[in-house]
Structures are given as C-alpha cells and as structure tokens.
Design a protein around this motif. Structure first.
Motif, PDB file in Angstrom:
ATOM      1  N   ASP A  69       0.848  -1.189   0.000  1.00 57.76           N
ATOM      2  CA  ASP A  69       0.000   0.000   0.000  1.00 57.76           C
ATOM      3  C   ASP A  69       0.888   1.245   0.000  1.00 57.76           C
ATOM      4  O   ASP A  69       0.901   2.025   0.943  1.00 57.76           O
ATOM      5  CB  ASP A  69      -0.902  -0.033   1.236  1.00 57.76           C
ATOM      6  N   THR A  70       1.646   1.399  -1.070  1.00 60.59           N
ATOM      7  CA  THR A  70       2.561   2.541  -1.158  1.00 60.59           C
ATOM      8  C   THR A  70       2.070   3.536  -2.192  1.00 60.59           C
ATOM      9  O   THR A  70       1.385   3.162  -3.151  1.00 60.59           O
ATOM     10  CB  THR A  70       3.982   2.071  -1.535  1.00 60.59           C
ATOM     11  N   GLY A  71       2.434   4.792  -2.014  1.00 59.03           N
ATOM     12  CA  GLY A  71       2.107   5.824  -3.003  1.00 59.03           C
ATOM     13  C   GLY A  71       2.990   5.747  -4.230  1.00 59.03           C
ATOM     14  O   GLY A  71       2.719   6.402  -5.236  1.00 59.03           O
ATOM     15  N   THR A  72       4.061   4.961  -4.152  1.00 57.70           N
ATOM     16  CA  THR A  72       4.974   4.844  -5.286  1.00 57.70           C
ATOM     17  C   THR A  72       5.160   3.378  -5.662  1.00 57.70           C
ATOM     18  O   THR A  72       6.254   2.830  -5.557  1.00 57.70           O
ATOM     19  CB  THR A  72       6.347   5.466  -4.944  1.00 57.70           C
ATOM     20  N   PRO A  73       4.078   2.717  -6.107  1.00 59.66           N
ATOM     21  CA  PRO A  73       4.192   1.301  -6.483  1.00 59.66           C
ATOM     22  C   PRO A  73       5.088   1.130  -7.701  1.00 59.66           C
ATOM     23  O   PRO A  73       5.089   1.953  -8.616  1.00 59.66           O
ATOM     24  CB  PRO A  73       2.743   0.908  -6.805  1.00 59.66           C
ATOM     25  N   ALA A  74       5.837   0.032  -7.694  1.00 59.58           N
ATOM     26  CA  ALA A  74       6.691  -0.297  -8.838  1.00 59.58           C
ATOM     27  C   ALA A  74       5.831  -0.742 -10.017  1.00 59.58           C
ATOM     28  O   ALA A  74       4.667  -1.120  -9.858  1.00 59.58           O
ATOM     29  CB  ALA A  74       7.656  -1.407  -8.442  1.00 59.58           C
ATOM     30  N   ALA A  75       6.452  -0.740 -11.203  1.00 61.67           N
ATOM     31  CA  ALA A  75       5.732  -1.127 -12.423  1.00 61.67           C
ATOM     32  C   ALA A  75       5.102  -2.520 -12.319  1.00 61.67           C
ATOM     33  O   ALA A  75       3.934  -2.695 -12.702  1.00 61.67           O
ATOM     34  CB  ALA A  75       6.672  -1.047 -13.621  1.00 61.67           C
ATOM     35  N   PRO A  76       5.795  -3.541 -11.825  1.00 60.98           N
ATOM     36  CA  PRO A  76       5.172  -4.878 -11.750  1.00 60.98           C
ATOM     37  C   PRO A  76       3.957  -4.895 -10.826  1.00 60.98           C
ATOM     38  O   PRO A  76       2.998  -5.629 -11.091  1.00 60.98           O
ATOM     39  CB  PRO A  76       6.298  -5.775 -11.221  1.00 60.98           C
ATOM     40  N   VAL A  77       3.979  -4.090  -9.765  1.00 64.16           N
ATOM     41  CA  VAL A  77       2.821  -4.014  -8.865  1.00 64.16           C
ATOM     42  C   VAL A  77       1.649  -3.362  -9.587  1.00 64.16           C
ATOM     43  O   VAL A  77       0.511  -3.854  -9.564  1.00 64.16           O
ATOM     44  CB  VAL A  77       3.191  -3.243  -7.578  1.00 64.16           C
ATOM     45  N   LEU A  78       1.919  -2.248 -10.272  1.00 60.58           N
ATOM     46  CA  LEU A  78       0.860  -1.560 -11.021  1.00 60.58           C
ATOM     47  C   LEU A  78       0.256  -2.474 -12.079  1.00 60.58           C
ATOM     48  O   LEU A  78      -0.964  -2.599 -12.206  1.00 60.58           O
ATOM     49  CB  LEU A  78       1.429  -0.321 -11.711  1.00 60.58           C
ATOM     50  N   LEU A  79       1.140  -3.139 -12.842  1.00 59.79           N
ATOM     51  CA  LEU A  79       0.664  -3.995 -13.924  1.00 59.79           C
ATOM     52  C   LEU A  79      -0.140  -5.166 -13.360  1.00 59.79           C
ATOM     53  O   LEU A  79      -1.246  -5.465 -13.839  1.00 59.79           O
ATOM     54  CB  LEU A  79       1.857  -4.509 -14.739  1.00 59.79           C
ATOM     55  N   SER A  80       0.398  -5.828 -12.343  1.00 58.94           N
ATOM     56  CA  SER A  80      -0.278  -7.014 -11.812  1.00 58.94           C
ATOM     57  C   SER A  80      -1.625  -6.671 -11.198  1.00 58.94           C
ATOM     58  O   SER A  80      -2.621  -7.349 -11.424  1.00 58.94           O
ATOM     59  CB  SER A  80       0.608  -7.700 -10.754  1.00 58.94           C
ATOM     60  N   ARG A  81      -1.672  -5.607 -10.424  1.00 58.28           N
ATOM     61  CA  ARG A  81      -2.930  -5.324  -9.733  1.00 58.28           C
ATOM     62  C   ARG A  81      -3.976  -4.735 -10.662  1.00 58.28           C
ATOM     63  O   ARG A  81      -5.172  -4.872 -10.423  1.00 58.28           O
ATOM     64  CB  ARG A  81      -2.697  -4.448  -8.501  1.00 58.28           C
ATOM     65  N   GLU A  82      -3.549  -4.133 -11.797  1.00 63.98           N
ATOM     66  CA  GLU A  82      -4.532  -3.504 -12.672  1.00 63.98           C
ATOM     67  C   GLU A  82      -4.864  -4.337 -13.900  1.00 63.98           C
ATOM     68  O   GLU A  82      -5.913  -4.160 -14.487  1.00 63.98           O
ATOM     69  CB  GLU A  82      -4.073  -2.096 -13.051  1.00 63.98           C
ATOM     70  N   ARG A  83      -4.003  -5.250 -14.290  1.00 66.65           N
ATOM     71  CA  ARG A  83      -4.247  -5.990 -15.518  1.00 66.65           C
ATOM     72  C   ARG A  83      -4.462  -7.477 -15.314  1.00 66.65           C
ATOM     73  O   ARG A  83      -4.903  -8.159 -16.225  1.00 66.65           O
ATOM     74  CB  ARG A  83      -3.073  -5.787 -16.504  1.00 66.65           C
ATOM     75  N   CYS A  84      -4.117  -8.005 -14.152  1.00 71.90           N
ATOM     76  CA  CYS A  84      -4.226  -9.452 -13.964  1.00 71.90           C
ATOM     77  C   CYS A  84      -5.610  -9.862 -13.454  1.00 71.90           C
ATOM     78  O   CYS A  84      -6.278  -9.093 -12.767  1.00 71.90           O
ATOM     79  CB  CYS A  84      -3.176  -9.946 -12.973  1.00 71.90           C
ATOM     80  N   THR A  85      -5.997 -11.070 -13.768  1.00 71.51           N
ATOM     81  CA  THR A  85      -7.163 -11.692 -13.149  1.00 71.51           C
ATOM     82  C   THR A  85      -6.673 -12.325 -11.853  1.00 71.51           C
ATOM     83  O   THR A  85      -6.237 -13.476 -11.828  1.00 71.51           O
ATOM     84  CB  THR A  85      -7.759 -12.765 -14.083  1.00 71.51           C
ATOM     85  N   LEU A  86      -6.726 -11.546 -10.783  1.00 75.14           N
ATOM     86  CA  LEU A  86      -6.027 -11.955  -9.556  1.00 75.14           C
ATOM     87  C   LEU A  86      -6.655 -13.173  -8.898  1.00 75.14           C
ATOM     88  O   LEU A  86      -6.005 -13.847  -8.102  1.00 75.14           O
ATOM     89  CB  LEU A  86      -5.952 -10.781  -8.572  1.00 75.14           C
ATOM     90  N   SER A  87      -7.908 -13.486  -9.240  1.00 74.66           N
ATOM     91  CA  SER A  87      -8.557 -14.648  -8.639  1.00 74.66           C
ATOM     92  C   SER A  87      -8.303 -15.933  -9.424  1.00 74.66           C
ATOM     93  O   SER A  87      -8.752 -17.003  -9.013  1.00 74.66           O
ATOM     94  CB  SER A  87     -10.072 -14.402  -8.566  1.00 74.66           C
ATOM     95  N   ALA A  88      -7.595 -15.835 -10.556  1.00 73.16           N
ATOM     96  CA  ALA A  88      -7.338 -17.043 -11.355  1.00 73.16           C
ATOM     97  C   ALA A  88      -5.956 -16.972 -11.999  1.00 73.16           C
ATOM     98  O   ALA A  88      -5.789 -17.234 -13.186  1.00 73.16           O
ATOM     99  CB  ALA A  88      -8.425 -17.205 -12.419  1.00 73.16           C
ATOM    100  N   LEU A  89      -4.953 -16.658 -11.195  1.00 74.84           N
ATOM    101  CA  LEU A  89      -3.586 -16.595 -11.711  1.00 74.84           C
ATOM    102  C   LEU A  89      -3.079 -17.999 -11.996  1.00 74.84           C
ATOM    103  O   LEU A  89      -3.365 -18.942 -11.258  1.00 74.84           O
ATOM    104  CB  LEU A  89      -2.664 -15.918 -10.691  1.00 74.84           C
TER     105      LEU A  89
END
Lengths: 434, 434
Positions: free
Chosen positions: B80-100
């Motif tokens: 929960d950071t104000g400066t998330p890294a690119a992999p965090v941004l990509l994973s949390r916004e583009r992934c289907t997190l319930s079916a990885l």
C-alpha cells in the motif's frame, strides 16, 4: 535495581565550532556579531558548573544559572511527550514561567519514570537552589538529562548546589555548558552582540543534545539569555516562533525525549527595551532565530555517530502531506545510511515518501514527485532523469547535503534537518552494558 | 545514468532453518506436518529458477512458477505505497487476480521509479511468460525486487524465461526461491502437509525479504501454493486475514517497499475441496496462518544485520493507541540497539511510547504504563519496580525477546515482531558504492 538506565558515557568536552555561524543554511544577519566563546554571559547573568558525583566518570554534572535582575522576564517550552520526566512536570506546573530567575540543570540522571519520589526529589533540589541564591522556588526551573528510571542522588545535588553557588560568575557559561552535556561531542554555545536601532544588546545560549532527538520542538536542553528588556508576551512569542523554525525541524533518531526544555531569560540590564511590533523587535527576532537555527543544526551535526547533515525541503499543495513526507525521509534508516555512505541513492527517497503517504488502492495514480539532490534533478514525476553521476557523487560527499522534493500542488513547504545513521550510533546505543 | 540504484549483493544461499516451526510464538497445529525442504511443490505446480544476467554476481535472478491445473484459483495483495513499482501496477490492474496461473519474478532490479518505460518492460516480460507456458497475459503475475530506478534488462529476461520454461519441475521450488532472493541470508521456504477431515492436502510457500520491511501487510515477495481446491472468495479471505496476522505485524526498518507482493495459488489437484465455513476451512486456515506467521518471523530474523527478534505486545482500551505504541517501540532505533546489545533498557520503551502518544499539555496526566520484559515486570504505572537484574539480563540475551506493555483500559491488543539494529545493518546499507 538500577538496570534499564541509559548509562551513556561522556564523549568529550571539545569547544564549540568556530565561527559559530558556519552552516550555509543559516546566514548570520548583518547586525549580529559573534563575540566568541570567552566573553561571558549578558549583563545580569551568572552561571557555574560543578561535579557532584551524579556521573560515575566524575565529570561536571550540575549547572546553576542565575539572573540577578530585579525584574527578570522569561518564557519556556517543554517536550510534548506522554511520559514527561519529573523536572518537566514540576517546572511546567509549579514555576512562574514568565519570570524565572534560576535554572538548576543536571546531567547523568533524567529523573524520568521515577513517579512520586522523582517529583519529591526534584522539588527538594528546586527548594535548595531557591534558598541558595535567595529566590522563590517557583522562580527556579529544574532540568535533568541522562539515564531514564534512575532516582536523583539528592544529597549529592544539595552539596553540588552549594558548591555551584560559590562559583557563580559572568564567565561561567562554559562550565555550565559542560555540566549539562551527556553524549555531546562538542559544546553547543554562543555569545552574540545584536545591534538594534536603540542600542546594542547581548544574546547567549547553551544547549545540549545528541540522541533522542526528534522533530517536535524542544527535544533537548537549551538555555538562552539576553540583557535586552522584553515584555513577557514578546519573550513568549519569540521563543515559540523560533523553536518552531529550529529545534522543531530537527531529527537525529526520531526519538522524542522525556526531558526536553527550552528557556529564554531576559535581564533587561542593557537598558535597551524591545517595544512590541517595533523594528527592534524584528531585528532581535532575526538574531534569536539565527541563533536557534544554528544551535539546532549543531545539535544535528553532533547527533550520535553523525558525520553528515541532510536538509530535506518538501514543497507541495498540502501542509500535512509535505510535513509527513519530510519527516519520513529524515527518519528513514535507508536514507540516513545512504547519506552516511555518501551514496546518491534517491530511490530510497521515493520509497520513503511513497511508504509514508500510502497508496489508496486501485483508483489512485502513483505519486508524481520531482527530486533534486544538491540542486541536481535526479527524478521527474517519479521517473529517473539523466544526470552527471560523478559530479553528484562528489557533491553528496560534503558535510551538508540538500534534498529537495516537489509534490503536486503549490503553497505548502517545510524543511527538516537530519543526521546520518552510522556504525557509531549503534556502538553508542548498543555496545555498553548496564 | 544508473546511479541511485540499490545494488545490494547477494548474501548467501543457505537452506531454510530446520525444523520450519521453531519460534515459540508459532506453535505448529497438531494436524500440520513439516515435510522438509526437498519434497517439491503441491500437485499441479512446477517451478524453476535461472540466472539471466540481471545480477552482476551471475547468481540466479529469474523465477518462474506455473500452475498446471485447468481451473486455478488465487488471491493476491500488494504494497500500500504511493509509489508502487511497475510490476505491482501492472499485476494489480491488468491481472485476473482470482485465477492466476503463472508467477514471473526477478531479483536484481525492482523496476520501480521507471515510469512508462517500466510499465512497457513489465508488460513485455509478462507477455513472453504467457506465450512460453501457454497462458493468457492476465494470468501471469509479475514481481520484481532489487534496486530502485533501474530499468529491466528485457532481452536478458526473455532469454531467461525460455531457459526457465525448460527447467520447470515439481522440485523447482528451491531454485525458484534462490532466484528471488536479494540480501536474504537464508531461504524462507516450507513444504507442509495438512490433514483435513476430508483428506490430506499440501501447502508450500517461498518468500524473500530482509530490508525495507515495515508493518503494512505484504512488505516482501511471498508465493504460496496448495493442491486443495478453494473457492476464490475463500482464497481471498484466507490471504487477507493471514497477512494481517503475519507480514502486517513485522518490521525490520520501518520502510515500506515499492514492490511487495503476496500470492496464494490453489491447484485443486488433491481433489480435496474446502467448503466455505466448514471445519476443514478452519483447519486449513490454521495451517496457512501458522505458515505465514513463521515465514514472517523468519523474515524478521533475517532482517538486514539482525541477530535477535523482539515481539512487542501492547494491551489497552483503544485499538489505534495500542497500534501506535507497538509500532513506535518496534521501530525505535534506541529500543532496537538495546535489543541488539542485550540490554534490558526499558526506559527507552517508556520514552518511545510517550513520544509516539504525545503529551496533550498541562491538563493531561502522564501516561501510566506497565512494562514487562520476558514476563518480568520492570515498571508499574510508568515507575520502576524492583526485579532480579541478573536474571533479566540473561533472559534478554536469548534469540527471541518479548516486551509487554499494558496501557490504561481493556479490550484492545496488538503485537509487532521486530529485528534489532546492528552494525551490519549500517554496513549493508551504507558501506557500498554505486
């Protein structure tokens, strides 16, 4: 039953750095002259420092400072902690803080976490000092610094008070300073001359502090004296404003002390009075501000184990946000170790600010911040920009290093001065046994 | 233009401590059996770790983990950071997190503070991993750890992905673990067997983290796998609850990372399904809770330079207050150096709590707190009480040290696990040059 105390040895009794105004962050006002360490206190003040056996080292540990003026004026501030030490409780609740005449300060024992007995002990020493110099108890401010949870050796202090009374003199400020130090590596002390339109006045201060230093005003012991005549409201206003711009802006280790005390005492013996809202009030205020800021920076420079000072300036649109960001950077052990290593590691600044300001989940864009180190921009909108790495590494190796962070928006700004984190900090705070 | 990065060397590739459940603060549930490091992953999972040249040391730096189940279920959490890294941004916004289905993780580069290019780089590697193993890009979670502000060496990673694909195997968890480590001194990894009423399932996890560790959930990379069949809501609930009781309760240096990621993946290949609100859900939850807590404590034990773990428990009447007090103690450099030195210096606990909870001025009484170290009470209502100093000093020198603080009121309680602050922390974080 003496475990748990903070038995820190004395580090040194080196003299104050010369010249007093040496930080690029504190330009000395043109109407202020540094008189050097040996000229003694302003008219109307005497001080002494003696050894009375509180410190096992046998070094001086009791300081007495007296204002001989018939109408002293003063102001005081204390640590905003939930666990104030006995001397802080006694001074803030029983003293006439606008008309203090005496300071009784000791090192080697903080008289903190000592409960009712601690208050009784502090009251006894306050009463003894009052009798010794012919003052009322409520005119005697008491201050202690040293290990938490030890009881004051009251008998030693009573002997020390009598001893100090016999040594009081105008030139006693160096002895007084030495007696209030703990892990300080050098004196933090100044004697200034301030040219006002209505005459020349003197301004002096003695200050101690090296660890348990955090930004929430006082965070140390600081005693200032002037022979100018100030109204109590003026003394109160000046001390409040100048502390906010100096000791309130400092951190060594983010740790607020139980004992912090700052006092301004005015004898009026110069015959020069500061009329409220006059030009002279401004001129005197400028001098006092520079004095407090340079003392605060000296305290950071003398932070336990410190070899470098950082100044972080944060600008943006929201005062609480810039405040949180500045303190997060100044207290980050990763930023502080990078400063120690002379490493321009601005990724840790990004991390510290991001961590402190938090995320807010999916709907919030990442924080866009610009970062400059020593006026070299390294990051724009949180993304790296090209810069001359060799030049920056050279700049970052100097004793004073500036970090500038620009957050979105305008109108808010703050600064925090901080020390680096070194092996010696760990040694001072871990590698002794009680 | 590569300055500012956090080039930390690898410390070691020592195996995980044995037995896995060794902290007195994490009793292993009776229905959980530690299978040791060599049994491989739960059914339905394969992993690999390879060296692709991200780390200058030539050590493994790319990990690939694949779930071969037709219907994978998963849950994930991020810093929960104000400066998330690119992999965090990509994973949390583009992934289907319930079916990885896939995890692609690298060490040696955090891909943080890299802006649009960083996102593009992460997307390229995500796409390559998807193609390599026959998944959709949104089924591939990407995670990075290492220096902030460096760009990902994408070509190296593409070669590494192909290389890792060829090495995927059930017993690849040790290689995967090794490839995601940075300053970790030893593996943090476990393979458990969990006895449920409806059958036996497997549960494994691999985790890295030693610095930039702070209590605000994930604070590291942690990948857990089970062959039990969980509903997505169950996986989500379990991960959320267990992170709050484990990694959320840890601090090494109070520094939240830009890259923290925690994932639970469920293949269902055991044929044992966890019905919601069943006894088996509870039994599995107990096992996952113990796994996460022991991993979190391992992470603290492996804190940069750490040699001791503290656990501070704070009780009182107000949840936000006990939380602030516990974190203030756990992040206090004075408490942490005292823990390092084996010094029962409880005065610093008083100071840390008092400083964090603040004063409130003249009208508020000082905080009354009781403090015990290793079940020995040292302070009652903020005043010292007698105790056996020698016995306490012996107790405080052990690898796990417990601090208990009781504030006024009842009903609220929290705990934080923390490491000591040592010379080696300073060495790791200051004494290298970029």
């Amino acid at each position: 039953m003496s475990a748990g105390k903070d038995v820190r040895g004395d580090r040194s009794a080196a003299g104050p750095p010369q010249p007093f105004f040496h930080s690029r962050w504190v330009p000395a006002p043109a109407h202020v002259r540094d008189l050097g360490p040996d000229v003694g206190l302003p008219a109307g003040f005497r001080a002494a420092g003696v050894a009375c056996g509180i410190k096992p080292s046998g070094n001086p540990d009791l300081g007495l400072l007296v204002c001989d003026s018939p109408n002293p004026v003063s102001a005081a501030r204390f640590a905003d902690t939930g666990t104030p030490a006995a001397p802080v409780l006694l001074s803030r609740e029983r003293c006439t803080l606008s008309a203090l005449r005496v300071v009784l300060a000791n090192s080697g024992c903080a008289n903190a976490a000592t409960g009712r007995r601690g208050l009784e002990d502090a009251t006894k020493t306050q009463g003894a000092a009052a009798i010794a110099v012919g003052a009322q108890p409520e005119e005697v401010l008491v201050g202690s610094t040293g290990g938490i949870s030890d009881y004051l050796p009251v008998e030693n202090m009573l002997r020390g008070i009598l001893d100090a009374r016999g040594s009081l003199r105008r030139e006693g400020d160096a002895d007084f300073q030495y007696a209030i130090q703990t892990t300080d590596a050098f004196e933090k002390r100044a004697n200034l001359e301030v040219e006002l339109t209505s005459g020349v006045v003197r301004l002096s201060a003695q200050c101690k502090g090296a660890g348990m230093i955090s930004p929430r005003f006082a965070t140390m012991l600081c005693f200032a004296q002037t022979d100018a005549a100030l109204a109590p409201e003026t003394a109160e206003l000046l001390l409040g404003v100048c502390l906010k711009r100096s000791f309130d802006r400092c951190t060594v280790d983010g740790q607020l002390s139980t004992n912090d005390t700052a006092v301004l005492m005015c004898s009026g013996e110069s015959g020069v009075a500061l009329a409220p809202e006059s030009e002279d009030e401004l001129r005197f205020g400028d001098a006092f501000d520079a004095l407090m800021r340079q003392l605060a920076i000296l305290m950071v420079a003398d932070g336990e184990g410190a070899r470098r000072i950082g100044r972080v300036v944060v600008r943006g649109g929201h005062q609480p946000t810039v405040e949180i960001a500045a303190r997060a950077v100044a207290n980050s052990p990763l930023v502080k170790t990078a400063l120690h290593g002379g490493d321009p590691n601005w990724g840790r600044v990004v991390q510290a600010v991001g961590g402190a300001l938090g995320g807010g989940g999916l709907n919030r864009a990442p924080l866009a911040m610009d970062i400059s180190l020593e006026n070299t921009q390294v990051c724009s909108a949180s993304v790296a920009v090209p810069y001359d790495e060799a030049a920056l590494t050279r700049a970052i190796g100097r004793p004073e290093v500036e970090y500038e962070i620009v957050l979105p928006g305008e109108g808010a700004e703050t600064e925090v001065f901080f020390s680096d984190l070194s092996h010696e900090y760990v040694t001072i705070n871990a590698d002794y046994t009680t």
